[in-house]
Design an enzyme around this catalytic site. Structure first.
Site, PDB file in Angstrom:
ATOM      1  N   SER A   1       0.960  -1.068   0.136  1.00  0.00           N
ATOM      2  CA  SER A   1       0.238   0.021   0.018  1.00  0.00           C
ATOM      3  C   SER A   1       1.043   1.780   0.312  1.00  0.00           C
ATOM      4  O   SER A   1      -0.151   2.186  -0.437  1.00  0.00           O
ATOM      5  CB  SER A   1      -0.617   0.426   1.532  1.00  0.00           C
ATOM      6  OG  SER A   1      -2.334  -1.201   1.333  1.00  0.00           O
TER       7      SER A   1
ATOM      8  N   LYS B   1       0.667   3.465  -2.812  1.00  0.00           N
ATOM      9  CA  LYS B   1      -0.746   4.250  -3.259  1.00  0.00           C
ATOM     10  C   LYS B   1       0.118   5.350  -3.450  1.00  0.00           C
ATOM     11  O   LYS B   1      -1.118   6.472  -3.666  1.00  0.00           O
ATOM     12  CB  LYS B   1      -1.955   4.375  -2.632  1.00  0.00           C
ATOM     13  CG  LYS B   1      -2.583   2.576  -2.451  1.00  0.00           C
ATOM     14  CD  LYS B   1      -3.802   2.475  -1.234  1.00  0.00           C
ATOM     15  CE  LYS B   1      -3.432   1.106  -0.935  1.00  0.00           C
ATOM     16  NZ  LYS B   1      -4.339   0.972   0.034  1.00  0.00           N
TER      17      LYS B   1
ATOM     18  N   TYR C   1      -2.796  -2.726 -10.403  1.00  0.00           N
ATOM     19  CA  TYR C   1      -2.676  -2.091  -8.530  1.00  0.00           C
ATOM     20  C   TYR C   1      -1.652  -3.711  -8.456  1.00  0.00           C
ATOM     21  O   TYR C   1      -1.295  -3.356  -7.443  1.00  0.00           O
ATOM     22  CB  TYR C   1      -4.315  -2.186  -8.399  1.00  0.00           C
ATOM     23  CG  TYR C   1      -4.346  -2.105  -6.805  1.00  0.00           C
ATOM     24  CD1 TYR C   1      -3.938  -0.978  -6.006  1.00  0.00           C
ATOM     25  CD2 TYR C   1      -4.665  -3.328  -6.041  1.00  0.00           C
ATOM     26  CE1 TYR C   1      -3.611  -0.705  -4.651  1.00  0.00           C
ATOM     27  CE2 TYR C   1      -4.577  -3.324  -4.419  1.00  0.00           C
ATOM     28  CZ  TYR C   1      -4.278  -1.574  -3.871  1.00  0.00           C
ATOM     29  OH  TYR C   1      -4.404  -1.799  -2.909  1.00  0.00           O
TER      30      TYR C   1
ATOM     31  N   TYR D   1      -4.284   4.226   8.018  1.00  0.00           N
ATOM     32  CA  TYR D   1      -6.228   3.736   7.724  1.00  0.00           C
ATOM     33  C   TYR D   1      -6.667   4.280   9.190  1.00  0.00           C
ATOM     34  O   TYR D   1      -6.876   5.981   9.589  1.00  0.00           O
ATOM     35  CB  TYR D   1      -5.814   2.510   7.704  1.00  0.00           C
ATOM     36  CG  TYR D   1      -5.022   1.675   6.596  1.00  0.00           C
ATOM     37  CD1 TYR D   1      -4.898   2.238   5.398  1.00  0.00           C
ATOM     38  CD2 TYR D   1      -3.826   1.088   6.953  1.00  0.00           C
ATOM     39  CE1 TYR D   1      -4.354   1.203   4.090  1.00  0.00           C
ATOM     40  CE2 TYR D   1      -3.057   0.242   6.001  1.00  0.00           C
ATOM     41  CZ  TYR D   1      -3.692   0.998   4.548  1.00  0.00           C
ATOM     42  OH  TYR D   1      -2.513   0.608   3.620  1.00  0.00           O
TER      43      TYR D   1
ATOM     44  N   VAL E   1       1.697  -3.698   3.999  1.00  0.00           N
ATOM     45  CA  VAL E   1       1.319  -4.783   4.880  1.00  0.00           C
ATOM     46  C   VAL E   1       2.430  -6.151   4.704  1.00  0.00           C
ATOM     47  O   VAL E   1       2.391  -7.303   5.079  1.00  0.00           O
ATOM     48  CB  VAL E   1      -0.359  -5.658   4.600  1.00  0.00           C
ATOM     49  CG1 VAL E   1      -1.334  -5.322   4.184  1.00  0.00           C
ATOM     50  CG2 VAL E   1       0.042  -5.889   3.029  1.00  0.00           C
TER      51      VAL E   1
HETATM   52  N1  GLN Z   1      -1.954  -4.875  -2.246  1.00  0.00           N
HETATM   53  C1  GLN Z   1      -2.872  -5.254  -1.221  1.00  0.00           C
HETATM   54  C2  GLN Z   1      -3.907  -4.740  -1.052  1.00  0.00           C
HETATM   55  O1  GLN Z   1      -4.787  -4.213  -2.027  1.00  0.00           O
HETATM   56  C3  GLN Z   1      -2.588  -3.810  -0.017  1.00  0.00           C
HETATM   57  C4  GLN Z   1      -2.640  -4.068   1.223  1.00  0.00           C
HETATM   58  C5  GLN Z   1      -1.985  -2.854   1.665  1.00  0.00           C
HETATM   59  O2  GLN Z   1      -0.770  -3.041   2.136  1.00  0.00           O
HETATM   60  N2  GLN Z   1      -2.772  -2.413   2.799  1.00  0.00           N
HETATM   61  O3  GLN Z   1      -5.144  -5.868  -0.380  1.00  0.00           O
END
Ligand code: GLN
Length: 345
Positions: free
Chosen positions: A82, A85, A208, A260, A278
């Protein structure tokens, strides 16, 4: 001095890092103080991520002058997840501008998990912000390119410019997530049903998913963060990757939504814009000073690296990075001002 889009002369005030030796010592201390903590659990909803060594732990600070300080496993690669992003958002802002992106994607916290479907439903199909999956998928859809392949190349090139080196995909991580990302595909279909994605939603999710599988190190994250701290100039390569305005906008969104539903706690403890992933990475930006990259795979329930948060909190305090912190005014801080000079308290 340049005028901004409101016709106002832009001034920037951020302060400076302590000396080189002090930063070096504090990076080592951040690692040493946090490595004994074994709270949290590695992510397993993407099956391959569960196989990582949970003891890995790297800390890195990159200064805006290009100096880099490392401790522990700062050169071990892991998937960016993530954290991508934030950087894809910056690239899209650079292309499409502040107003359009604010309208299409949004900047408010959902208060819900990163992969929440309910958040979309509660907000009339609006993706809410670029740091949760819905907003991130909608943001990737806005990347320039006439085909998914061109958009993917734009993502990979753009993130590589932030890192100052060519980033590659971990094909095993990509395959593992692509086989199990039904939820992200559902989110993309839901956005499509609300008219929020104009392209093939599954092709966008594929870009993505590849973006999330790009391999970085804690050192890469620190340099990527330092680029956002440095008015968009990569302090190692000297390349202008995005504009200072885009950095400012990206950091604002990271501050309110980067961790988050725990973004408020993060800001309260650390007082800096950050973004977690994650696989266990976190990037943190001290505007005008530098970037922090940390990596350790055990996560809290919201999906944020436990050791990474501890190490970053230590560095924020020890290096004086919290953007909300101030000290009492002293006469020396008035030097150079015309009015009330010499006044003491
Ligand atoms: N690729 C992961 C997902 O889309 C990324 C989520 C994350 O890092 N929080 O679920």
């Amino acid at each position: 001095m340049e005028l901004d889009s409101h016709g106002v002369e832009q001034r920037v005030a951020t302060g400076a890092l302590p000396g080189w030796e002090a930063v070096e010592e504090h990076v080592a201390a951040a690692h040493a103080r946090s490595r004994t903590h074994t709270d949290g659990a590695v992510a397993d909803y993407i099956p391959i991520l569960a196989e990582v060594d949970p003891e890995l732990f790297g800390v890195c600070v990159a200064e805006v002058d290009g100096e880099v300080h490392e401790a522990g496993d700062a050169d071990v690669p892991f998937s960016i997840q993530s954290i991508s992003k934030a950087f894809v958002y910056a690239l899209v802002c650079e292309q499409l501008g502040h107003d359009l992106v604010r309208e299409r994607i949004g900047v408010n916290n959902t208060g819900l998990a990163f992969n929440s479907v309910v958040a979309i439903e509660l907000n009339d199909g609006h993706p809410m912000n670029p740091m949760v999956n819905a907003g991130a998928i909608a943001t990737t859809a806005l990347m320039p390119g006439d085909s998914p392949e061109e958009q993917w190349e734009a993502v990979r090139n753009g993130l590589s410019r932030f890192a100052g080196r060519a980033l590659d995909v971990d094909q095993v991580v990509y395959a593992s997530e692509a086989a199990t990302n039904q939820r992200n595909r559902a989110i993309a279909r839901l956005l499509e049903s609300y008219g929020r994605i104009e392209l093939d939603p599954l092709a966008v999710v594929d870009v993505y998913t590849r973006q999330c599988a790009l391999l970085v190190t804690a050192r890469d994250l620190a340099i990527m963060g330092a680029t956002l701290a440095d008015g968009g100039v990569n302090p190692v390569t000297g390349e202008q990757v995005v504009s200072p305005e885009v950095c400012r906008d990206t950091l604002a969104v990271m501050a309110s939504t980067g961790l988050y539903e725990r973004s408020g706690e993060w800001l309260f403890e650390i007082g800096l814009p950050g973004k977690s992933g994650v696989a266990g990475g976190i990037v943190t930006i001290a505007p005008g000073k530098g970037g922090i990259g940390v990596f350790s795979p055990r996560l809290d329930p919201a999906g944020n690296s436990v050791r990474g948060q501890r190490a970053t909190a230590y560095l924020s305090r020890a290096l004086g990075l919290n953007i909300f912190a101030s000290a009492e005014h002293t006469v020396s801080s008035r030097i150079g001002r015309n009015r009330n000079q010499g006044e003491t308290r």
